[in-house]
Write an enzyme that holds these catalytic residues in place. Sequence first.
Site, mmCIF file in Angstrom:
data_model
loop_
_atom_site.group_PDB
_atom_site.id
_atom_site.type_symbol
_atom_site.label_atom_id
_atom_site.label_comp_id
_atom_site.label_asym_id
_atom_site.label_seq_id
_atom_site.Cartn_x
_atom_site.Cartn_y
_atom_site.Cartn_z
ATOM 1 N N LYS A 225 -8.413 18.232 -2.735
ATOM 2 C CA LYS A 225 -9.297 18.118 -1.566
ATOM 3 C C LYS A 225 -8.635 17.593 -0.663
ATOM 4 O O LYS A 225 -7.904 16.508 -0.415
ATOM 5 C CB LYS A 225 -10.426 16.704 -2.054
ATOM 6 C CG LYS A 225 -11.361 16.518 -1.006
ATOM 7 C CD LYS A 225 -11.656 14.939 -0.948
ATOM 8 C CE LYS A 225 -10.941 14.142 -0.142
ATOM 9 N NZ LYS A 225 -10.893 14.661 1.370
ATOM 10 N N GLU A 304 0.721 7.471 -2.385
ATOM 11 C CA GLU A 304 1.696 7.530 -1.541
ATOM 12 C C GLU A 304 0.938 6.867 -0.314
ATOM 13 O O GLU A 304 0.059 7.614 0.293
ATOM 14 C CB GLU A 304 2.358 8.813 -1.321
ATOM 15 C CG GLU A 304 3.562 8.633 -1.004
ATOM 16 C CD GLU A 304 3.856 8.634 0.576
ATOM 17 O OE1 GLU A 304 3.599 7.737 1.043
ATOM 18 O OE2 GLU A 304 4.274 9.857 1.138
ATOM 19 N N CYS A 338 3.734 8.253 7.741
ATOM 20 C CA CYS A 338 3.751 6.858 7.133
ATOM 21 C C CYS A 338 5.169 6.246 7.068
ATOM 22 O O CYS A 338 5.402 5.068 6.828
ATOM 23 C CB CYS A 338 3.367 7.216 5.544
ATOM 24 S SG CYS A 338 4.433 8.524 4.554
ATOM 25 N N GLU A 432 0.061 -1.860 9.844
ATOM 26 C CA GLU A 432 0.527 -0.427 10.058
ATOM 27 C C GLU A 432 -0.531 -0.060 11.059
ATOM 28 O O GLU A 432 -1.742 0.041 11.023
ATOM 29 C CB GLU A 432 0.340 0.670 8.905
ATOM 30 C CG GLU A 432 0.612 1.942 9.357
ATOM 31 C CD GLU A 432 0.526 3.044 7.960
ATOM 32 O OE1 GLU A 432 -0.791 3.009 7.551
ATOM 33 O OE2 GLU A 432 1.540 3.657 7.704
HETATM 34 P P1 ADP Z 1 -6.806 8.610 7.247
HETATM 35 O O1 ADP Z 1 -7.523 7.215 7.739
HETATM 36 O O2 ADP Z 1 -5.489 8.480 7.844
HETATM 37 O O3 ADP Z 1 -7.444 9.634 7.710
HETATM 38 P P2 ADP Z 1 -7.326 8.117 4.803
HETATM 39 O O4 ADP Z 1 -6.776 7.576 3.531
HETATM 40 O O5 ADP Z 1 -8.684 7.850 5.029
HETATM 41 O O6 ADP Z 1 -6.324 8.293 5.945
HETATM 42 O O7 ADP Z 1 -7.652 9.706 4.182
HETATM 43 C C1 ADP Z 1 -6.582 10.545 3.316
HETATM 44 C C2 ADP Z 1 -7.439 11.301 2.464
HETATM 45 O O8 ADP Z 1 -8.397 10.266 1.622
HETATM 46 C C3 ADP Z 1 -8.364 12.212 3.292
HETATM 47 O O9 ADP Z 1 -8.442 13.460 2.386
HETATM 48 C C4 ADP Z 1 -9.774 11.751 3.086
HETATM 49 O O10 ADP Z 1 -10.703 12.559 3.149
HETATM 50 C C5 ADP Z 1 -9.776 10.838 1.703
HETATM 51 N N1 ADP Z 1 -10.687 9.838 1.751
HETATM 52 C C6 ADP Z 1 -10.990 8.879 2.735
HETATM 53 N N2 ADP Z 1 -11.602 7.982 2.099
HETATM 54 C C7 ADP Z 1 -12.181 8.288 0.916
HETATM 55 C C8 ADP Z 1 -12.789 7.795 -0.208
HETATM 56 N N3 ADP Z 1 -13.505 6.741 -0.277
HETATM 57 N N4 ADP Z 1 -12.846 8.421 -1.530
HETATM 58 C C9 ADP Z 1 -12.089 9.525 -1.619
HETATM 59 N N5 ADP Z 1 -11.376 10.247 -0.581
HETATM 60 C C10 ADP Z 1 -11.126 9.505 0.528
#
Ligand code: ADP
Length: 535
Positions: A225, A304, A338, A432
């Site tokens: 995903k 990560e 990161c 961060e």
């Molecule tokens: P950023 O804020 O830098 O986009 P995230 O950690 O929110 O970093 O996003 C990294 C990945 O995690 C993306 O693929 C995003 O769609 C997914 N993501 C964000 N929130 C959720 C959640 N609650 N459950 C599953 N996947 C998530």
Amino acid sequence: MAKTAILSGANPALPGDDLPRTPRCPRTRGRVARDARLGRGPVSCLIVTSETIRVPEYQQYIGGAWAGSGRLYDDLDPYRGTVVARVAAGTRSDAARAVDAAAAAFPAWADLPPTEKQTLFLRAADIVERRRAELVALLAAETGCASGFAGFQLLTAVRLLRQASNWAYLPAGEVIRSDIPGTFALALRRPLGVVAGISPWNGAQVLAWRTVVNPLAFGNTVVLKPSEEAPVSAGLVVAEILEEAGFPSGVLNVVTHAPGEAVPIADEFFERPEVRCINFTGSSATGRILAERAGRALKRCVLELGGYNPLIVLADADLDYAVEATAFAAFFHSGQICMNARKVLVEESVYDTFVDRLTARAQMLRSGDPADPATLIGPLITPAALARVSREVDEAVAAGARVLTGGTADGPCYRPTILADVPAGARIHSEETFGPVLVAQSVASADEAVAVANSTSYGLSAGILTRDNQRGFALARRIDAGVVHVNDQTVADEPQLPLGGVKDSGWGRSGPHSMADFTELQWITTREGTGSYPI
Ligand code: ADP
């Protein structure tokens, strides 16, 4: 057929080379030509502000077929704000079909002879190399990535694929002596089953490949995903390449979703018993949510996450080199990696000189259009990300921080920024900030530098700039981080090396060392003759 064949407008000709190339949609023509070469269907034509431009449409890749749930969303260029692609807004039922496909493909993939896996990974590496220029352009358009980081991502992806082609040959376990006479005991490594990968937008290509290749190489199948901000470069392109390389159907599946719709997809991952591991790269905040859910579901997870990476400049460092290394560590990819250095800790005897030179260096970095090879600093990924970085800098300044350079936006980019005298209460002091912002701090000694370096909740990457490698090595061993570079800066990745964090920066290691994460040990014994039992 990889894409939907929707054509609005009157031009049915496939290659579309007669259409004007518009600066608002620079990738479109190359994309059409490539699809035509591969014999795939035409991409769509959309009417946008009375000008006909081609915008590719992507469906999801499930069980070796390109299909979607009908709804599409706009995938935007962070620099221009234009539509780069229209992408399937997948749902939980798409995720369910993807898990089904991955589960069905698992037994045959796990048992495929290593030599056949090797051929597939090597072919994929060649395809990435062949598509390099197009992928660099895609990374610029979809993620605002300037050419330097894009080139690094693709080089690392190719190397990862070539190295992983051999991982199926790594020792599959151990023979362990048993105290029971006649008993022969093995600890045999077996793949887990289906691994659900959740990948981010920032290092879209390199991190998507890592999310997919590590578990695949050890015999698992994958549902990926990608981030809603980079569904093509962090997901669909990987599927295209593995499909062309000949990976069997269902070994990799890609489910995309519209912004704000990740949770139902993740629900499916957590609730399906076939999914044995969540393999996540992203923010620590999201990692914490996923780890909590994995705990309830008793699923393995590999995380990560973010970092607040310290770069220590000791008084004996080569200051010219230290300035170059720090500018790179802090501002490469606009601080959206990161491993970017967030704080530079400088021994006080060289602090003023170093900071003056670093400030001058930062002012030379050119921000702008990531498609221009001369650009070093591209845009932040979204207007919301830009607003967040601006807000955090402004809050620090209101609390007493001094801006040495930068501190303002430049269109969709944020100027390389160095802050001094940041008070401990400011968020930027120890959290961060995902942008080109560096905190400079003077320290009285190397011991103080280590104490400050260890004082945050993170532990991903650190650097120690010194001419004395032996002293640097001794200091490195005292730093609580998954990675420490002596006489080097914080941003580095090589596929064979164990990148990963401690504390809030995550669990697990990439590369061949991820065998521990993506396999489990099965204890098997065989006994000669018969035994006797106490009851
Ligand atoms: P950023 O804020 O830098 O986009 P995230 O950690 O929110 O970093 O996003 C990294 C990945 O995690 C993306 O693929 C995003 O769609 C997914 N993501 C964000 N929130 C959720 C959640 N609650 N459950 C599953 N996947 C998530």
